[in-house]
Design an enzyme around this catalytic site. Structure first.
Site, short mmCIF file in Angstrom:
data_model
loop_
_atom_site.label_atom_id
_atom_site.label_comp_id
_atom_site.label_asym_id
_atom_site.label_seq_id
_atom_site.Cartn_x
_atom_site.Cartn_y
_atom_site.Cartn_z
N GLN A 1 -4.50 2.60 14.94
CA GLN A 1 -3.36 3.02 14.11
C GLN A 1 -2.49 4.05 14.81
OE1 GLN A 1 -4.72 4.62 10.35
NE2 GLN A 1 -2.66 5.11 9.61
N GLU B 1 -10.57 12.78 6.88
CA GLU B 1 -10.35 14.04 6.17
C GLU B 1 -11.67 14.74 5.86
OE1 GLU B 1 -6.91 13.30 3.10
OE2 GLU B 1 -7.70 11.37 3.77
N ASP C 1 0.85 -1.18 0.00
CA ASP C 1 0.00 0.00 0.00
C ASP C 1 0.89 1.24 0.00
OD1 ASP C 1 -2.42 1.26 -0.10
OD2 ASP C 1 -2.76 1.22 2.05
N THR D 1 -9.26 -5.62 4.14
CA THR D 1 -9.09 -4.72 2.99
C THR D 1 -9.99 -5.28 1.90
OG1 THR D 1 -6.79 -4.30 3.61
CG2 THR D 1 -7.44 -3.72 1.37
N ARG E 1 -8.60 4.17 13.17
CA ARG E 1 -7.64 5.27 13.39
C ARG E 1 -7.11 5.31 14.81
NH1 ARG E 1 -6.33 5.95 8.27
NH2 ARG E 1 -8.10 6.65 7.00
N TYR F 1 1.58 2.91 15.39
CA TYR F 1 2.30 3.02 14.12
C TYR F 1 3.75 3.49 14.23
CZ TYR F 1 2.29 8.07 13.40
OH TYR F 1 2.54 9.40 13.50
N GLU G 1 -9.08 3.97 -2.68
CA GLU G 1 -7.81 3.77 -3.37
C GLU G 1 -8.02 3.07 -4.72
OE1 GLU G 1 -4.84 1.90 -0.95
OE2 GLU G 1 -5.47 2.92 0.88
N ARG H 1 0.45 14.10 13.46
CA ARG H 1 1.67 14.70 14.00
C ARG H 1 1.55 16.22 14.02
NH1 ARG H 1 3.02 10.63 10.71
NH2 ARG H 1 3.18 12.04 8.94
N LYS I 1 -5.00 -1.70 10.28
CA LYS I 1 -5.31 -1.93 8.87
C LYS I 1 -5.59 -3.40 8.56
CE LYS I 1 -3.91 2.22 7.27
NZ LYS I 1 -4.63 3.04 6.30
N TYR J 1 1.43 5.58 -0.72
CA TYR J 1 1.06 6.80 0.01
C TYR J 1 1.24 7.92 -1.00
CZ TYR J 1 1.23 9.32 4.62
OH TYR J 1 1.01 10.08 5.74
N THR K 1 -4.71 6.22 0.03
CA THR K 1 -5.90 7.07 -0.05
C THR K 1 -5.72 8.18 -1.08
OG1 THR K 1 -6.19 6.66 2.28
CG2 THR K 1 -7.50 8.43 1.34
N GLU L 1 -10.88 4.02 3.25
CA GLU L 1 -9.89 4.69 2.42
C GLU L 1 -10.16 4.34 0.97
OE1 GLU L 1 -5.86 3.93 3.81
OE2 GLU L 1 -6.09 5.53 5.29
N HIS M 1 -3.38 13.71 0.64
CA HIS M 1 -3.66 12.80 1.76
C HIS M 1 -2.50 12.78 2.76
CE1 HIS M 1 -4.90 9.33 4.08
NE2 HIS M 1 -3.77 8.74 3.80
N ASP N 1 -9.34 0.36 1.87
CA ASP N 1 -8.41 -0.08 2.92
C ASP N 1 -8.94 0.40 4.27
OD1 ASP N 1 -6.10 -1.27 3.93
OD2 ASP N 1 -5.01 0.63 3.89
#
Lengths: 363, 363
Positions: free
Chosen positions: A210, A328, A103, A227, A207, A214, A173, A119, A223, A105, A314, A171, A110, A203
């Site tokens: 995660q 989002e 997967d 999927t 959250r 992570y 994708e 963060r 995750k 990014y 995503t 997600e 995103h 996916d």
């Protein structure tokens, strides 16, 4: 619905695997509201091709390469009556045995949005992001076909506290089903020889799980519970009309990521939640291209297998109504509830990319 | 070397897959310097067991569960002469089709050492580490059998700069081959029913590639070029004498990670570099147990497949001469050079865990 097909001008048909009356899985092509059973088509009597068409997944056919892919499409253009049956009489199953799942990014929007969410107070996109298509390996055993119910997962949502996720997300994708197999590196200008076709991927993500797990090894249980992918794989050769030049990249990509004619797929996607389309992401805005993803994935010598799935990550845009996830779209105000039904759909030029759906059930 | 075996008292034999004279892969048991071909043993004439023994990998036998595993060991205790041939006349191949590969981070000492190396100036072990066994999914397609040459990989070792890695490292790990398949969660006190056997794993790593790519999605190309595993899988049932009580955990683990009788495997490992043993890690010092790893991996509902490989992550100790990687052993002064040969070996109680070897060749 029973119209004959004129193979000379029509686009290649999507491929999948179906059960008929609960029988063994059988390779099939989707022709609108019908399916054509591959084993009933008049293909050349080559043992390898015959064996591939009798297999319970598309992996062996993918391994045989473009000549076999063309042969089955030619045969599907003039199908005997015995090959055709209504889609409603079939149960589509997972069309491939997924050999590895990577997967990416690839959406800058995103990555920016999630950097801010996970963060806050630090630069949302790290320095490495613009130099290479970042990715991680996902779990293959829990990839499920469109329509499979998604059970709300448990996980640690606070240190030491195992609970049902309270932040279940989707997600949106695109996925590329890869093959034939090859030992890396695969040069970027040969990458498309190893891209068999396109699916939609949801996916699903927890959250809260995660967020806690992570760092530093990346996403894992947040995750790996499920999927979803489309039942039908649109051959890449059906999508040549939907290619667009890749937008400029800054800084310019390294040589192994620089194609002669870089392209992205101009797929218009939609996210439907409980019958209402809430977002319309566009894949043409992705920063990294499918060829760049495949070239990067294999540049270290990694083996590519027929049946690998690589997904874009995503797909989110900058405009309102183009977010690829609920985090989002709703900014943390709303997550998936038990009973919610999500359907992702896509269209790329003249080709429908089908759909991937799933309903949340209580954990 | 041709001694008969007394099945009543002997430990179960390691299992693998061999080619004889370049023929098709065949299931086999290793009996010292001999192998016993499974298809030649006198097992009950059950179609499923017969089919599993005729398969090109151990996955189907693993799926059949303990009754089948015991049946093959009983039959191996009294083998017909036709089943036996010298190991030197066989070529061992990868014994399983790896369905998913999860690499944990179960050694507190290793996590501490690497936190210092990769994130100087921050707490080396993050807050989440003591609450759950952290892990990530690795690449299954590039798992190779002991003895396979390891080609030095390329990767971005500075932003935009693709070069051969200058920091090629080894990682000394234990791997658990899992099955039968099960839908998660698997309760921790049932975990051992899904641990088929033990292998040694060398998770080769390109540290310069890893350092640049791993934030925020975790290790990817720095690991995915090759992972070596033993040719022979030691059945878990052969290792009951090598179990030790799990050391205390602080904080106490969450309920789903708390076993009635928690155990770790007391395996004495050694890392041999070019014929010299340079380090002797001990698996008994691992913080997280195999049952905790499996319970955590599946607590979110993830599917476990017969053929999954879960590895402990690098096993390092606190004492001198117990580092599980060159980064820790040499502190960055020395990495693997082309031509270097690495062999990992292990012993757990009375059971030899075999070895996993590999030689570095130029990229």
């Amino acid at each position: 619905m029973m119209r004959p097909r004129d193979g000379s001008s029509e686009a290649p048909l999507p491929l999948g695997v179906v059960r008929v009356c609960g029988g063994a899985p059988r390779l099939a092509l989707r022709d609108g509201d019908d399916v054509l059973l591959a084993s009933e088509l008049a293909v050349a009597d080559e043992p390898e091709l015959r064996a591939a068409l009798a297999a319970p997944s598309l992996n062996a056919l993918i391994e045989l390469g473009p000549a076999a892919w063309h042969a089955i499409q030619r045969a599907a253009a003039d199908p005997p009556a015995a090959a055709r049956l209504p889609l409603r009489d079939c149960e589509p199953v997972l069309p491939i045995r997924v050999t590895d799942f990577v997967d990416f990014y690839a959406s800058l929007e995103h990555a920016t949005n999630f950097g801010r969410i996970f963060r806050p107070g630090t630069p949302p996109v790290r320095d490495n992001w613009r130099h290479m298509p970042l990715a991680y390996h996902g779990r293959t055993s829990t990839i499920v076909v469109s329509g499979t119910e998604i059970r709300r997962p448990r996980g640690q949502i606070a240190p030491g506290e195992l609970q049902l996720t309270a932040q279940l997300d989707l997600e949106c994708e695109l996925g590329y089903v890869c093959g034939p197999s090859a030992r890396g590196p695969i040069a970027i200008d040969r990458a498309e020889e190893h891209l068999f076709g396109v699916v939609l991927v949801n996916d699903w993500s927890a959250r809260d799980v995660q967020r806690l797990e992570y760092e530093p090894l990346g996403p894992f249980l947040g995750k790996s519970f499920a999927t979803s992918m489309s039942a039908w794989i649109t051959p890449l050769q059906a999508l040549t009309g939907a290619r667009r030049p890749r937008p400029p990249q800054d800084p310019p990509p390294a040589a192994y990521l620089s194609a002669q004619e870089p392209w992205v797929l101009d797929a218009a996607l939609e996210i439907e939640l409980n019958g209402t389309v809430i977002s319309r992401p566009r894949a043409a805005g992705l920063y990294w291209t499918p060829a760049q993803m495949l070239a990067h994935l294999t540049v270290n010598g990694a083996q590519l297998s027929a049946g690998d799935l690589i997904a874009t990550g995503t797909i989110s845009g900058t405009e309102p109504g183009t977010a690829g996830s609920l985090a989002e779209y709703f900014g943390g105000e709303r997550w998936l509830a038990d009973g919610d039904e999500v359907v992702l759909r896509g269209q790329a030029g003249a080709a429908a990319l089908g759909e991937v759906g799933g309903r949340i059930v209580a954990g």
